[in-house]
Design an enzyme around this catalytic site. Structure first.
Site, PDB file in Angstrom:
ATOM      1  N   SER A 270      -3.399   7.499  16.927  1.00 21.78           N
ATOM      2  CA  SER A 270      -2.072   7.019  16.545  1.00 21.78           C
ATOM      3  C   SER A 270      -1.068   7.006  17.689  1.00 21.78           C
ATOM      4  O   SER A 270      -0.107   6.247  17.637  1.00 21.78           O
ATOM      5  CB  SER A 270      -1.523   7.852  15.392  1.00 21.78           C
ATOM      6  OG  SER A 270      -1.506   9.215  15.740  1.00 21.78           O
TER       7      SER A 270
ATOM      8  N   HIS B  23      -4.725   3.868  11.004  1.00 24.07           N
ATOM      9  CA  HIS B  23      -4.129   2.775  11.778  1.00 24.07           C
ATOM     10  C   HIS B  23      -5.074   1.574  11.933  1.00 24.07           C
ATOM     11  O   HIS B  23      -4.719   0.599  12.595  1.00 24.07           O
ATOM     12  CB  HIS B  23      -3.684   3.271  13.152  1.00 24.07           C
ATOM     13  CG  HIS B  23      -2.425   4.069  13.070  1.00 24.07           C
ATOM     14  ND1 HIS B  23      -1.182   3.492  13.021  1.00 24.07           N
ATOM     15  CD2 HIS B  23      -2.236   5.410  12.969  1.00 24.07           C
ATOM     16  CE1 HIS B  23      -0.266   4.446  12.921  1.00 24.07           C
ATOM     17  NE2 HIS B  23      -0.878   5.613  12.883  1.00 24.07           N
TER      18      HIS B  23
ATOM     19  N   LYS C 168       0.753   2.102   5.799  1.00 21.67           N
ATOM     20  CA  LYS C 168       1.067   1.445   7.070  1.00 21.67           C
ATOM     21  C   LYS C 168       0.902  -0.069   6.881  1.00 21.67           C
ATOM     22  O   LYS C 168       1.783  -0.697   6.323  1.00 21.67           O
ATOM     23  CB  LYS C 168       0.211   2.042   8.175  1.00 21.67           C
ATOM     24  CG  LYS C 168       0.421   3.571   8.265  1.00 21.67           C
ATOM     25  CD  LYS C 168      -0.280   4.202   9.416  1.00 21.67           C
ATOM     26  CE  LYS C 168      -0.311   5.727   9.324  1.00 21.67           C
ATOM     27  NZ  LYS C 168       0.995   6.392   9.280  1.00 21.67           N
TER      28      LYS C 168
HETATM   29  C1  LIG Z   1      -4.196   8.821  12.264  1.00 15.88           C
HETATM   30  C2  LIG Z   1      -3.369   9.081  11.040  1.00 15.88           C
HETATM   31  N1  LIG Z   1      -3.959   9.605   9.961  1.00 15.88           N
HETATM   32  C3  LIG Z   1      -3.263   9.849   8.846  1.00 15.88           C
HETATM   33  C4  LIG Z   1      -1.920   9.584   8.762  1.00 15.88           C
HETATM   34  C5  LIG Z   1      -1.173   9.890   7.509  1.00 15.88           C
HETATM   35  O1  LIG Z   1      -0.981   8.742   6.761  1.00 15.88           O
HETATM   36  P1  LIG Z   1       0.215   8.643   5.715  1.00 15.88           P
HETATM   37  O2  LIG Z   1       1.434   8.212   6.449  1.00 15.88           O
HETATM   38  O3  LIG Z   1      -0.277   7.671   4.701  1.00 15.88           O
HETATM   39  O4  LIG Z   1       0.389  10.015   5.133  1.00 15.88           O
HETATM   40  C6  LIG Z   1      -1.262   9.044   9.844  1.00 15.88           C
HETATM   41  C7  LIG Z   1       0.193   8.735   9.761  1.00 15.88           C
HETATM   42  O5  LIG Z   1       0.981   9.117  10.577  1.00 15.88           O
HETATM   43  C8  LIG Z   1      -1.997   8.785  11.035  1.00 15.88           C
HETATM   44  O6  LIG Z   1      -1.392   8.281  12.107  1.00 15.88           O
END
Ligand SMILES: Cc1ncc(COP(=O)(O)O)c(C=O)c1O
Length: 393
Positions: free
Chosen positions: A182, A210, A241
């Site tokens: 991310s 992502h 997202k």
């Molecule tokens: C790699 C990754 N996994 C999981 C999440 C968590 O997702 P959510 O925003 O749906 O809680 C994020 C969000 O920041 C992320 O970047």
């Protein structure tokens, strides 16, 4: 008078201020879109995860409103008591077909999907082998599971192999990677990790937060992108997202998903999505399947913007996705870059330690399918101006 037992937190905040790392929350007025109003200022928005612009897609809005009219605003319960509505099940069936797996369960967020899954399938006698840059929700899930955590250097498959070859026989092993990282926007080495998982009998898990809606046919994720169907036991995706709404999901075998119904704590102990969220996500799947040209636009914009930043001479790391970091080095410099851009009408959030390494602070940019080339060129011009003033280029 009673002394404030939390007074020490103000000292911590003062330290952040002194280090130039204190951030106030930027307030979005109106819609989350390519050009938005934050803190009263109109800016080209390079900070959202709204990859496909679906937060404001008319079809999604219409379906959300209809679901509120039909079913009300809340589910009224956790999934395991009275909070499983037919529309939740419809979304899960649609996602399972989309991901080409037997079953899917939806959580309240990608965070709870990761944390709830890892913590429910592992116990303290088990081992998790995890990339050092995996998302915080994976790390928290690992900690909650009380399994032994073995971290391998970023994308270093040989280091992961060494860890696995030194483990005693017996404990259950989970090998886990982000599909797209991310903060750096690079891809996990999924094919090599799948080989490793098979060689050492690991459970293979990928967090495609992502990659959902971005990689693979119609946005099916990195498993599809790399042709790894059938080789990844657990796929996590997000609905928060590119899908434009809220939630996370876990895809896998029917038995695995039914196990999560019984053991994943966020599923058991936190209320399910309002029906409008489920309806929105179903509409988003329709859009992914029927309007794949939106994903093409995202990639076209990504190529344009990355090429522009590179031509200006910025250090953009090793990104392979629409997430492009502009690495400044020290935290306070990244914050100055971000603030300078904002003053010029471009919102690109500064990210510093502990989210990234101390010497790798950056502003993180994410282009979306909705940006026009003019908006992106405007942002590039401002990057040039502020970057030169700070001596970054
Ligand atoms: C790699 C990754 N996994 C999981 C999440 C968590 O997702 P959510 O925003 O749906 O809680 C994020 C969000 O920041 C992320 O970047």
């Amino acid at each position: 008078m009673r002394q404030d037992p939390l007074a020490f937190l103000s000292t911590e905040l003062d330290t952040l201020r002194t280090q130039g790392l204190y951030r106030s929350l930027r307030i979005l007025e109106g819609r989350q879109q390519a050009t938005s109003v934050f803190d009263g200022k109109t800016v080209v928005n390079l900070s959202s995860n709204n990859y496909l612009g679906l937060t404001t897609h008319p079809k999604l809005i219409e379906r959300a409103i209809q679901a509120i009219k039909d079913f009300g605003v809340g589910s009224g319960s956790v999934r395991t008591i009275a909070g499983t509505m037919e529309i939740h099940m419809e979304l899960e069936r649609r996602l399972a077909a989309f991901k080409k797996t037997e079953a899917v369960v939806v959580f309240q967020s990608g965070f709870t999907a990761n944390a709830g899954t890892v913590s429910s399938i592992l116990g303290k006698e088990d081992v998790v082998i995890s990339d050092e840059l995996n998302h915080a929700s994976i790390i928290d899930g690992c900690r909650l599971s009380r399994a032994t955590i073995k971290v391998f250097p970023h994308k270093n498959v040989e280091a992961a192999r060494k860890i696995l070859s030194e483990l005693p026989a017996g404990p259950r092993r989970l090998l886990i990677t982000d599909g797209v990282f991310s903060m750096d926007g690079d891809l996990g080495p999924l094919p090599a990790l799948c080989d490793l998982a098979e060689e050492f009998g690991c459970i293979m898990m990928v967090d495609d937060a992502h990659a959902s809606g971005v990689f693979g046919a119609n946005g099916r994720g990195t498993v599809d992108h790399f042709g790894m169907h059938g080789r990844v036991d657990i796929q996590v995706g997000t609905l928060s997202k590119a899908v434009g709404a809220l939630g996370g999901y876990v895809a896998g075998t029917r038995a695995f998903i039914e196990y999560l119904y019984h053991r994943a704590r966020p599923f058991l102990f936190s209320t399910s999505h309002p029906p409008s969220v489920a309806a929105t996500c179903i509409a988003a799947l329709d859009v992914l399947e029927q309007e794949p040209e939106i994903i093409e636009r995202l990639w076209d914009n990504t190529r344009f913007f990355k090429a522009g930043l590179s031509a200006l001479g910025f250090n953009t790391g090793l990104s392979e996705s629409p997430i492009t970091p502009v690495i400044a080095g020290e935290g306070s410099l990244a914050m100055k870059l971000s603030d300078g851009l904002f003053a010029e009408g471009v919102f690109a959030q500064g990210i510093a330690f502990p989210t990234v390494a101390r010497d790798k602070a950056r502003v993180r940019t994410i282009v979306t399918a909705s940006h026009t080339k003019d908006e992106l060129q405007f942002a590039l011009d401002k990057f040039k101006k502020v970057g030169m003033a700070l001596g970054l280029i």
